[in-house]
Design a protein around this motif. Sequence first.
Motif, PDB file in Angstrom:
ATOM      1  N   UNK A   1       0.909  -1.165  -0.009  1.00 47.21           N
ATOM      2  CA  UNK A   1       0.002  -0.012  -0.126  1.00 47.21           C
ATOM      3  C   UNK A   1       0.851   1.253   0.196  1.00 47.21           C
ATOM      4  N   UNK A   2       1.823   1.353   1.053  1.00 48.55           N
ATOM      5  CA  UNK A   2       2.747   2.373   0.960  1.00 48.55           C
ATOM      6  C   UNK A   2       3.653   2.629  -0.314  1.00 48.55           C
ATOM      7  N   UNK A   3       4.192   1.623  -1.003  1.00 47.03           N
ATOM      8  CA  UNK A   3       5.003   1.514  -2.186  1.00 47.03           C
ATOM      9  C   UNK A   3       4.002   2.025  -3.200  1.00 47.03           C
ATOM     10  N   UNK A   4       2.688   1.892  -3.231  1.00 53.78           N
ATOM     11  CA  UNK A   4       1.993   2.052  -4.293  1.00 53.78           C
ATOM     12  C   UNK A   4       1.550   3.574  -4.510  1.00 53.78           C
ATOM     13  N   UNK A   5       1.730   4.239  -3.288  1.00 49.96           N
ATOM     14  CA  UNK A   5       1.802   5.827  -3.416  1.00 49.96           C
ATOM     15  C   UNK A   5       3.055   6.228  -3.424  1.00 49.96           C
ATOM     16  N   UNK A   6       4.337   5.461  -3.601  1.00 47.10           N
ATOM     17  CA  UNK A   6       5.473   5.994  -3.895  1.00 47.10           C
ATOM     18  C   UNK A   6       6.308   6.248  -2.388  1.00 47.10           C
ATOM     19  N   UNK A   7       5.671   5.851  -1.373  1.00 42.41           N
ATOM     20  CA  UNK A   7       6.303   5.814  -0.003  1.00 42.41           C
ATOM     21  C   UNK A   7       7.391   4.691   0.442  1.00 42.41           C
ATOM     22  N   UNK A   8       8.505   4.983   0.422  1.00 44.40           N
ATOM     23  CA  UNK A   8       9.613   3.827   0.611  1.00 44.40           C
ATOM     24  C   UNK A   8       9.784   2.975  -0.561  1.00 44.40           C
ATOM     25  N   UNK A   9       9.420   3.256  -1.537  1.00 34.84           N
ATOM     26  CA  UNK A   9       9.620   2.508  -2.795  1.00 34.84           C
ATOM     27  C   UNK A   9      11.030   2.041  -2.935  1.00 34.84           C
ATOM     28  N   UNK A  10      11.776   2.925  -2.841  1.00 36.92           N
ATOM     29  CA  UNK A  10      13.276   2.764  -2.968  1.00 36.92           C
ATOM     30  C   UNK A  10      13.602   1.577  -2.128  1.00 36.92           C
ATOM     31  N   UNK A  11      13.277   1.541  -0.871  1.00 34.09           N
ATOM     32  CA  UNK A  11      13.701   0.518  -0.006  1.00 34.09           C
ATOM     33  C   UNK A  11      12.956  -0.513   0.366  1.00 34.09           C
ATOM     34  N   UNK A  12      12.126  -0.934  -0.834  1.00 32.19           N
ATOM     35  CA  UNK A  12      11.153  -1.924  -0.654  1.00 32.19           C
ATOM     36  C   UNK A  12      11.690  -3.205  -0.454  1.00 32.19           C
ATOM     37  N   UNK A  13      13.015  -3.754  -1.042  1.00 32.31           N
ATOM     38  CA  UNK A  13      13.617  -5.018  -0.786  1.00 32.31           C
ATOM     39  C   UNK A  13      13.994  -5.137   0.690  1.00 32.31           C
ATOM     40  N   UNK A  14      14.539  -3.979   1.314  1.00 32.07           N
ATOM     41  CA  UNK A  14      14.954  -4.058   2.907  1.00 32.07           C
ATOM     42  C   UNK A  14      13.706  -4.203   3.603  1.00 32.07           C
ATOM     43  N   UNK A  15      12.789  -3.225   3.316  1.00 35.87           N
ATOM     44  CA  UNK A  15      11.553  -3.460   4.045  1.00 35.87           C
ATOM     45  C   UNK A  15      10.932  -4.689   3.961  1.00 35.87           C
ATOM     46  N   UNK A  16      10.532  -5.302   2.736  1.00 33.21           N
ATOM     47  CA  UNK A  16      10.015  -6.713   2.708  1.00 33.21           C
ATOM     48  C   UNK A  16      10.739  -7.620   3.652  1.00 33.21           C
ATOM     49  N   UNK A  17      12.290  -7.698   3.605  1.00 33.26           N
ATOM     50  CA  UNK A  17      12.932  -8.732   4.287  1.00 33.26           C
ATOM     51  C   UNK A  17      12.582  -8.448   5.876  1.00 33.26           C
ATOM     52  N   UNK A  18      12.637  -7.197   6.252  1.00 39.42           N
ATOM     53  CA  UNK A  18      12.259  -6.944   7.666  1.00 39.42           C
ATOM     54  C   UNK A  18      11.033  -7.238   8.362  1.00 39.42           C
ATOM     55  N   UNK A  19      10.043  -6.946   7.083  1.00 42.01           N
ATOM     56  CA  UNK A  19       8.531  -7.289   7.650  1.00 42.01           C
ATOM     57  C   UNK A  19       8.437  -8.693   7.569  1.00 42.01           C
ATOM     58  N   UNK A  20       8.948  -9.442   6.612  1.00 44.34           N
ATOM     59  CA  UNK A  20       8.846 -10.968   6.621  1.00 44.34           C
ATOM     60  C   UNK A  20       9.499 -11.617   7.985  1.00 44.34           C
ATOM     61  N   UNK A  21      10.669 -11.073   8.347  1.00 45.14           N
ATOM     62  CA  UNK A  21      11.426 -11.429   9.555  1.00 45.14           C
ATOM     63  C   UNK A  21      10.416 -11.233  10.775  1.00 45.14           C
ATOM     64  N   UNK A  22       9.691 -10.274  10.857  1.00 42.67           N
ATOM     65  CA  UNK A  22       8.871  -9.911  12.227  1.00 42.67           C
ATOM     66  C   UNK A  22       7.679 -10.853  12.036  1.00 42.67           C
ATOM     67  N   UNK A  23       7.046 -11.160  10.678  1.00 38.84           N
ATOM     68  CA  UNK A  23       5.979 -12.047  10.461  1.00 38.84           C
ATOM     69  C   UNK A  23       6.403 -13.666  10.938  1.00 38.84           C
ATOM     70  N   UNK A  24       7.629 -13.781  10.574  1.00 37.20           N
ATOM     71  CA  UNK A  24       8.133 -15.105  10.852  1.00 37.20           C
ATOM     72  C   UNK A  24       8.209 -15.425  12.608  1.00 37.20           C
ATOM     73  N   UNK A  25       8.925 -14.254  13.355  1.00 40.32           N
ATOM     74  CA  UNK A  25       8.890 -14.312  14.470  1.00 40.32           C
ATOM     75  C   UNK A  25       7.578 -14.171  15.244  1.00 40.32           C
ATOM     76  N   UNK A  26       6.655 -13.282  14.831  1.00 40.36           N
ATOM     77  CA  UNK A  26       5.486 -13.292  15.520  1.00 40.36           C
ATOM     78  C   UNK A  26       4.785 -14.783  15.482  1.00 40.36           C
TER      79      UNK A  26
END
Lengths: 130, 126
Positions: free
Chosen positions: A94-119
């Motif tokens: 949703x954020x990337x679609x509106x241009x927010x943080x699109x440059x860091x999408x790979x790093x964000x994805x890996x961080x969020x996936x890690x959070x998802x796995x831990x939770x």
Amino acid sequence: MTGVSKTSPLSRAAKWFDPRARTISTIGFILNRITALGLSFYLFLHLIMLGQLAQGPQAYDGFLATVHSPIFVFGEVLVIAAGFIHGLNGIRIALNSFGVGARYQKATFLVLLSIAVICSLIFAVRIFTV
Amino acid sequence: MNDSRYGPKTGESTWLWFTKIVTGLLVIVILIIHFIVNHFTAQNGLLTYADVVKYYQNPIVPIMEIAFLVFVVSHALIGLRGIVLDLKPTRAVIGAVNWLFSAVGVVAIVYGIWLVLTIVSRGASS
């Protein structure tokens, strides 16, 4: 992506699950899609099964006893894990679609996936031990 | 190249795409509210029929559940339609899918609201 229109729907569907030559973003896309299908299946199953509430106490309490068996609890862990992955990755999309943080999408994805796995792991441990 | 990961897909109107994003975020918001409300009103969990009926006597619960139902069903069906669009369906197929998914959405929401109101009335009569 040449010749897509000539392939059958089945082979195009199979491509989603082809792990070869995938970038991190594509893995995110595939994960979102698999979890989407799983969560949709769960949603409609859940709506149908909650109909047991309308049947009264015996029906619903009997249904609850069934779903407390380990196989259903394991399914519940899968639903929670899919929810964490799809929800957290969805916020990024949703954020990337509106241009927010699109440059860091790979790093964000890996961080969020890690959070998802831990939770999900914390949830899995608690549901099987509490 | 049309990158289908962001923005509306081919054949997906901008407003449907936007609705998918907004309902997705609303589902997350309501899930968080759901866990907070659940924690404060049903501290021992909702483990029996009687617990659920009692839980639904708090007016915020049926309102929250109906909103959740509408948002999650809409999000799921728009998302599933997007998956169908990626398979490059013919106009006839996507036309049928539009009707089918609309019907499933209406039935699911009407059924869900009926179920919520049924549970609320069970509590009021006891």
